[in-house]
Design an enzyme around this catalytic site. Structure first.
Site, short mmCIF file in Angstrom:
data_model
loop_
_atom_site.label_atom_id
_atom_site.label_comp_id
_atom_site.label_asym_id
_atom_site.label_seq_id
_atom_site.Cartn_x
_atom_site.Cartn_y
_atom_site.Cartn_z
N GLY A 48 0.79 -1.24 0.00
CA GLY A 48 0.00 0.00 0.00
C GLY A 48 0.81 1.28 0.00
O GLY A 48 0.38 2.31 -0.51
N GLU A 102 4.87 3.83 5.95
CA GLU A 102 3.57 3.12 5.86
C GLU A 102 2.55 4.01 5.16
O GLU A 102 2.68 5.23 5.17
CB GLU A 102 3.05 2.82 7.28
CG GLU A 102 3.41 1.45 7.80
CD GLU A 102 2.61 0.33 7.14
OE1 GLU A 102 2.06 0.53 6.03
OE2 GLU A 102 2.54 -0.76 7.71
N ASP A 103 1.54 3.39 4.57
CA ASP A 103 0.43 4.18 4.03
C ASP A 103 -0.59 4.47 5.10
O ASP A 103 -1.14 5.56 5.18
CB ASP A 103 -0.22 3.47 2.83
CG ASP A 103 -0.61 2.04 3.15
OD1 ASP A 103 0.04 1.42 3.99
OD2 ASP A 103 -1.58 1.54 2.56
N ASP A 106 -3.64 1.50 11.33
CA ASP A 106 -5.04 1.28 11.69
C ASP A 106 -5.08 0.72 13.12
O ASP A 106 -5.06 1.49 14.09
CB ASP A 106 -5.60 0.29 10.63
CG ASP A 106 -7.09 0.10 10.69
OD1 ASP A 106 -7.69 0.38 11.74
OD2 ASP A 106 -7.69 -0.33 9.70
N PHE A 155 -13.36 3.11 5.53
CA PHE A 155 -12.47 2.37 4.63
C PHE A 155 -12.00 3.27 3.49
O PHE A 155 -12.82 3.91 2.83
CB PHE A 155 -13.19 1.14 4.07
CG PHE A 155 -12.26 0.19 3.39
CD1 PHE A 155 -11.50 -0.70 4.11
CD2 PHE A 155 -12.15 0.21 2.01
CE1 PHE A 155 -10.63 -1.56 3.47
CE2 PHE A 155 -11.29 -0.66 1.36
CZ PHE A 155 -10.52 -1.55 2.10
N VAL A 156 -10.70 3.33 3.28
CA VAL A 156 -10.15 4.22 2.23
C VAL A 156 -9.36 3.43 1.19
O VAL A 156 -8.77 2.39 1.50
CB VAL A 156 -9.24 5.33 2.83
CG1 VAL A 156 -10.07 6.36 3.55
CG2 VAL A 156 -8.17 4.75 3.74
#
Ligand code: PRP
Length: 178
Positions: A48, A102-103, A106, A155-156
């Site tokens: 990601g 990191e993207d 979470d 959620f993206v």
């Protein structure tokens, strides 16, 4: 409002490419100051973060190394499985200055796993850069020194992030429309 449909789910624009690039400039300025003479190792957490990492690393003006690692936690669904595997960490990072890219952070499980593995390899320092963070989702407490955007628990996709492996190539970030 820009919209996309992937696998019959509707997504709408959440963070535009301009907003992303502005934020990258701000973070890059800080990294160029902080790591100028430190020859950092950028650890890119696949998949990601590839576009974010590419932009961040291209904006770094001094010597650096790049190490790609695999860390899988989501599979094809929208929830974290809690199982994290990390592969490909081949570079000798003892006494090196580490910047993990990191993207999204979470639950924090993935980053925490990576940090635990890297700490055992005795680097000189470790910092983390994440484009996005969802603080309300955190299960494990993790330090993230450079955060692009703190976002709500939605959620993206886009700019590297996927839904069932689709949408990574979008230049903006989109949010799931319920
Ligand atoms: C995403 C993201 C982080 C992780 C964050 O990766 O890139 O690595 O989830 O979630 P957590 O904080 O709950 O652990 P993913 O497993 O979706 O893999 P991908 O980057 O290959 O899509």
């Amino acid at each position: 409002m820009k919209k996309v449909k992937l696998n019959n789910r509707n997504f709408e624009l959440y963070i535009s490419r301009d907003e992303i690039q502005n934020k990258i400039s701000q973070i890059s300025n800080k990294l160029n100051k902080e790591y100028r003479d430190k020859n950092p190792v950028f650890i890119v957490v696949l998949t990601g973060s590839i576009f974010f990492a590419t932009d961040i690393i291209k904006s770094f003006k001094y010597d650096c190394n790049v190490q790609l690692v695999n860390a899988k936690s989501y599979g094809n669904d929208m929830e974290s499985s809690g199982k994290v595997q990390i592969n490909n960490l081949n570079l000798d990072i003892k006494d090196r200055e580490i910047v993990i890219i990191e993207d999204i952070v979470d639950t924090g499980i993935t980053l925490n796993s990576i940090l635990n593995i890297i700490k055992k390899l005795e680097p000189k320092s470790i910092a983390t850069v994440s484009l996005l963070s969802k603080p309300s989702r955190r299960i494990v407490k993790v330090e993230v020194e450079y955060i692009g955007f703190e976002i709500e628990d939605k959620f993206v996709i886009g700019y590297g992030m996927d839904y069932a492996e689709l949408g990574r190539n979008l230049n903006d970030i989109y949010i799931l429309k319920e």
